[in-house]
Design an enzyme around this catalytic site. Structure first.
Site, short mmCIF file in Angstrom:
data_model
loop_
_atom_site.label_atom_id
_atom_site.label_comp_id
_atom_site.label_asym_id
_atom_site.label_seq_id
_atom_site.Cartn_x
_atom_site.Cartn_y
_atom_site.Cartn_z
N TYR A 1 0.81 -1.22 0.00
CA TYR A 1 0.00 0.00 0.00
C TYR A 1 0.84 1.27 0.00
CZ TYR A 1 -4.24 -2.72 0.51
OH TYR A 1 -5.26 -3.58 0.26
N GLU B 1 4.24 -27.10 16.62
CA GLU B 1 3.54 -26.71 15.40
C GLU B 1 2.22 -26.01 15.67
OE1 GLU B 1 2.91 -30.01 12.70
OE2 GLU B 1 1.52 -28.86 11.48
N ASP C 1 2.97 -32.51 13.98
CA ASP C 1 2.02 -33.59 13.72
C ASP C 1 2.76 -34.78 13.12
OD1 ASP C 1 -0.27 -32.37 14.64
OD2 ASP C 1 -0.78 -31.48 12.67
#
Lengths: 368, 612
Positions: free
Chosen positions: A109, A202, A254
């Site tokens: 921007y 995680e 995981d």
């Protein structure tokens, strides 16, 4: 209480800032003189094409090869991106000098105020990576941060360098939600810690559980939530905790191929950041959840999808997965075709993971 | 057929009255449009023929504006042409088939019939007279109000006034039943397109709704007027040949003072009077040097046995070669005489030859265009006639054979285009420029060509961009300076345009493109009676195609230059935009105060003409 080693060869935050400012000035002067001589200025940008990304065994990470491409202001098709790169250097210089922070989106921007038009944010993101490659400095050094934030919690004293907070210290165990790894934390000096270990995890849910279970006390650990694939600022913090505070880093993910790769990226970096150093922790260790843990701890599983399998096959071709436990776990995943989440341990009680699994794995890690 | 059936001869007026559909007066909408066309075209033709830059003013006013269509309208067309001599006005506007447009040359209308038809139609539908105001000298104007006596084909003069005026010209005003709400768009199109193809004319139109259309002249030079020419061999049929043969027979000399003067001159007797026998012997001596015309007069004199003085007092009424008799009227005695001719006399043979018409070769070279002596002889051989064969002695069968051979002989030169009046490349270009204000324009006038013995010339212009709206190619079709407005579908010009692969010429999508096509010919091969579309004669199609290809190539080269220029401009704009920014940024980066001198590289990158 560990203190930052005075002999550390690593640059302090202030030092890094000073050299960066110099680097930017040199680049600016180069361009200025070319223009003044009546030449079209250009930048050498290390090529980030796939063919120029190679794995460096010594550094234990992906790096860019020697190919560079010339981005010239003479070339009509490059003039625009040349100007964008120039503007970004100019804007980063202001950020660094005025000790202001910006985000990827904010950069996109801000460009509009200078008549430098980016088509969309991916285009400006891409120019940011180009500038990183030119300067060989991560965007965090340029005070440009991603929007996504990960968190850190534990007994670590930091000293801010951001304007208005210079010299002010915080202990990162003061707030139970943890501290966002944002611009001010990233640019802070690491002062002292009682921790002996960094656990990167995680998922935000387990990060909170770990804090509640006082893992930081039980294991003298600093806990970092990577919120999925670790952002660069988080990877940079992990590296600094390792390098500057001398703390070992372990990673919990995981039990699937993506988890394994999250650990690998913290350890040896990503292809996307092959142009950068200082984002990797080559000594970091992946604690789990391994494929072999699924069987061993009798974890509830779900079947893999086709894209999971495809990902396994892709990674099996990656030079970093050619040996040891990394290769072994991938092959087991491929064989069992099932995966387990960290939360799977809840089957045996909410604290099973901290009471039983973590200590066992930490013990095992010492021998890795 | 029984013997009680009688044949009634009808007048031309009556004939047209009964067949007015043929002339385009089938309904109020079509009739209004046709009437406008007839009067405007007559006005333009009159000015063209007299080398006057035309100012034509068309006005249509409703008699009772509140009434719904169809209703009576007053149609007035006023021009600045030569006007019509007062004594001819009643005949020209009050009878059918009184016209001045005969002969082989290009004109908009053919015989001036249409205008009379319009007057007739107006009279039938509204029972109002036509008002004609004419001035040939620019000082006095004759104003007539006329009605047409349909049965007798004669004008009825209701009013005749003369007044002072300052300009020549003709103004015709009729009242007719029309439908402007239906015909308006067509009439406006017609006026617009007419002024496009007549850039040397000012055409104005005040319509019944109060709208005013003004098209002022764009050029002040007129295209050269066409000349009247002999027909081309390819363009004649048996009937035409028969008429020409009649023409070729030497007509009976009118023995007036002028003729006598001519004979005297050739005999060297301008001042001297000789008696009859002296004249004859003098003529014999000089025979070889005498013109054919004089020989014929001498031959006639030999039978009349008169000197010049006596000769000037008679009028020859008939000269009948086959019955060997001459009849004449004697003014002095106010009596008719008939005398015999001696068939053995040399003078009789002279007259015989004359009435047998010209020799074939002479006939061909004299009465056709583009036929020389050599061509004529070659043709005679080709057709199987002796070159000296008297044309007047040919039988009907021989004439058919001659006509066929004329069509088939392969080596006649192509028709002479001098009888054509194309507009010319320059006025066409100027007209198109003024009308469309395009970015690109190119016009071409092809050389003259011919189809079936009729010469024609194709003129074409192409205009692109500028004020032309996008939305596809717009084709304006003209024939002999008349716009062809409707029935485009089957037109040969449209066919050629549609068959063009525009992508080859770098034209894509719905381009802002205008094509103006003008076919000039002594005979336009219209497909239908409506005269709105031209048939696809291969010769015409070929010329149109070549013209369009020529123009399209020019357009393609413009398009590619335009593409390059746009690229160049884009390039320049890029440098102009970005280099100053780079300068600004590196100045702050390097910590300098003054910006580097980047003008040098801008000079290199930006061509002078694109710099803004």
């Amino acid at each position: 209480m560990k203190q930052k080693s005075k002999k550390s060869t690593k640059k302090s935050t202030e030092e890094r800032r000073r050299t960066l400012v110099e680097l930017l000035k040199n680049k600016g002067t180069e361009i200025y003189e070319e223009l003044d001589k009546g030449n079209f200025p250009s930048f050498s940008v290390p090529s980030r094409s796939v063919s120029n990304i190679v794995y460096d065994k010594q550094l234990r990470q992906y790096i860019l090869g020697s190919n560079v491409s010339l981005r010239s202001s003479r070339n009509m098709s490059q003039l625009r991106s040349f100007t964008q790169l120039m503007w970004l250097a100019f804007f980063a210089n202001r950020l660094v000098n005025e000790k202001k922070s910006s985000t990827l989106r904010d950069i996109y921007y801000s460009s509009q105020a200078f008549e430098v038009d980016f088509e969309d944010q991916p285009e400006s993101d891409n120019i940011i990576v180009d500038l990183e490659a030119v300067l060989r400095r991560p965007r965090e050094d340029l005070h440009i941060f991603p929007e996504e934030r990960s968190s850190v919690f534990g007994d670590l004293v930091i000293e801010y360098t951001v304007p208005g907070y210079e010299g002010k210290r915080s202990n990162l165990s003061d707030h139970p939600d943890g501290y966002l790894i944002g611009p001010s934390l990233s640019s802070a000096e690491l002062v002292e810690t009682s921790a002996e270990l960094v656990i990167a995890i995680e998922k935000g849910g387990l990060f909170t559980r770990f804090v509640e279970e006082k893992v930081h006390k039980k294991f003298k650990a600093i806990i970092v939530d990577t919120a999925g694939q670790a952002p660069r600022s988080t990877r940079n913090l992990l590296r600094r905790l390792h390098d500057e505070m001398g703390l070992p880093v372990v990673i919990l993910t995981d039990g699937d191929v993506y988890g394994e790769h999250i650990a690998m990226v913290i350890k040896s970096g990503s292809a996307n950041a092959a142009h950068l150093r200082e984002l990797t922790v080559p000594d970091a260790k992946w604690l789990g959840v391994w494929a072999s843990d699924i069987e061993k701890y009798k974890l509830p599983t779900i079947p893999m999808t086709e894209s999971d399998i495809k990902r396994i096959n892709d990674l099996l071709k990656d030079p970093r997965y050619q040996e040891g436990n990394w290769k072994k776990q991938l092959e087991i995943f491929k064989k069992i075709k099932r995966k387990a989440e960290l939360e799977a341990f809840s089957k045996y009680g909410l604290t099973h993971i901290t009471d039983k699994y973590l200590p066992e794995k930490l013990e095992l890690a010492k021998s890795l | 057929m029984s013997s009680n059936d009688s044949f009634i001869q009808i007048s031309p007026s009556e004939f047209f009255y009964k067949n007015r559909d043929l002339a385009g007066f089938s309904n109020p909408s079509r009739s209004l449009y046709t009437a406008v066309r007839e009067f405007v075209e007559n006005a333009l033709d009159a000015c063209d023929q007299h080398g006057i830059l035309p100012d034509v003013h068309l006005t249509i006013k409703a008699v009772e504006p509140e009434k719904p269509d169809p209703k009576p309208y007053i149609l007035t067309v006023k021009d600045n042409g030569p006007g019509i001599d007062s004594k001819y006005v009643p005949l020209a506007f009050g009878t059918v088939l009184y016209g001045s447009k005969f002969g082989l040359k290009q004109a908009r209308g053919m015989f001036g019939l249409g205008a009379t038809m319009a007057i007739l139609y107006g009279q039938i539908t509204t029972n109002k007279p036509v008002t004609v105001k004419s001035s040939t000298d620019g000082k006095t104007q004759d104003e007539y109000e006329l009605l047409l006596d349909i049965q007798k084909n004669k004008p009825v003069i209701l009013k005749h006034e003369t007044k002072e005026i300052s300009k020549t010209g003709l103004s015709v005003s009729i009242c007719l039943e029309g439908d402007y709400s239906k015909a308006g768009a067509k009439i406006r199109d017609y006026v617009y397109q007419t002024s496009l193809i007549t850039p040397y004319a000012t055409v104005t139109f005040d319509d019944p709704k109060g709208e005013k259309f003004r098209y002022t002249k764009i050029v002040r030079t007129m295209p050269p007027a066409p000349t009247i020419l002999n027909p081309h061999p390819y363009g004649v049929d048996v009937e035409t040949i028969k008429r020409m043969v009649e023409d070729s027979k030497f007509s009976i000399p009118t023995v007036d003072n002028k003729t006598i003067e001519k004979v005297r001159t050739e005999l060297g007797l301008k001042k001297k009077d000789l008696n009859y026998s002296e004249i004859m012997s003098r003529a014999k001596k000089r025979w070889s040097s005498l013109s054919r015309y004089v020989r014929v007069v001498i031959a006639v004199m030999s039978f009349l046995k008169m000197d010049f003085d006596k000769l000037s007092k008679i009028r020859i009424d008939d000269l009948d070669i086959s019955s060997e008799k001459i009849s004449y009227w004697d003014f002095g005695e106010s009596k008719s005489f008939t005398i015999d001719m001696d068939p053995e006399s040399d003078y009789y043979r002279q007259l015989t030859n004359t009435t047998q018409g010209e020799m074939l070769v002479i006939f061909l070279t004299k009465r056709f265009q583009r036929v020389g002596r050599t061509t004529a002889e070659k043709f005679a051989e080709f057709a199987g006639f002796k070159p000296e064969k008297r044309i007047g002695t040919m039988t009907n069968q021989e004439l058919v054979k001659l006509s066929d051979a004329l069509q088939k002989f392969p080596t006649f030169l192509s028709p002479d285009p001098k009888c054509l009046a194309p507009l010319g490349a320059e006025p066409l270009e100027k007209g198109m420029k003024a009308f469309f204000n395009p970015d690109f324009i190119s016009v071409v006038q092809r050389g003259a060509s011919a189809y079936s013995g009729f010469p024609f010339v194709v003129e074409m212009g192409i205009a692109y961009g500028g004020e032309i709206p996008s939305g596809g190619t717009k084709v304006y079709r003209f024939a002999n300076r008349i716009p062809l407005l409707y029935d485009e579908g089957s037109d040969v010009v449209l066919k050629v345009v549609n068959e063009t692969d525009w992508a080859r010429y770098k034209i894509k999508g719905d381009p802002p493109l205008v094509i103006v096509s003008h076919i000039c010919s002594t005979k336009i091969p219209y497909k239908t009676v409506g005269k709105e579309n031209v048939a696809d004669r291969p010769e015409i199609e070929r010329e149109l195609r070549l013209a369009l290809q020529f123009l399209s190539r020019k357009l393609a080269s413009y398009m590619s230059k335009r593409g390059q220029a746009e690229m160049e401009k884009k390039r320049a704009n890029l440098y102009l935009k970005y280099i100053p920014l780079v300068a600004q940024f590196c100045t702050e980066l390097s910590g300098k105060k003054k910006e580097p001198d980047y003008k040098k590289i801008l000079k290199e990158a930006v061509p002078v003409e694109t710099k803004i």
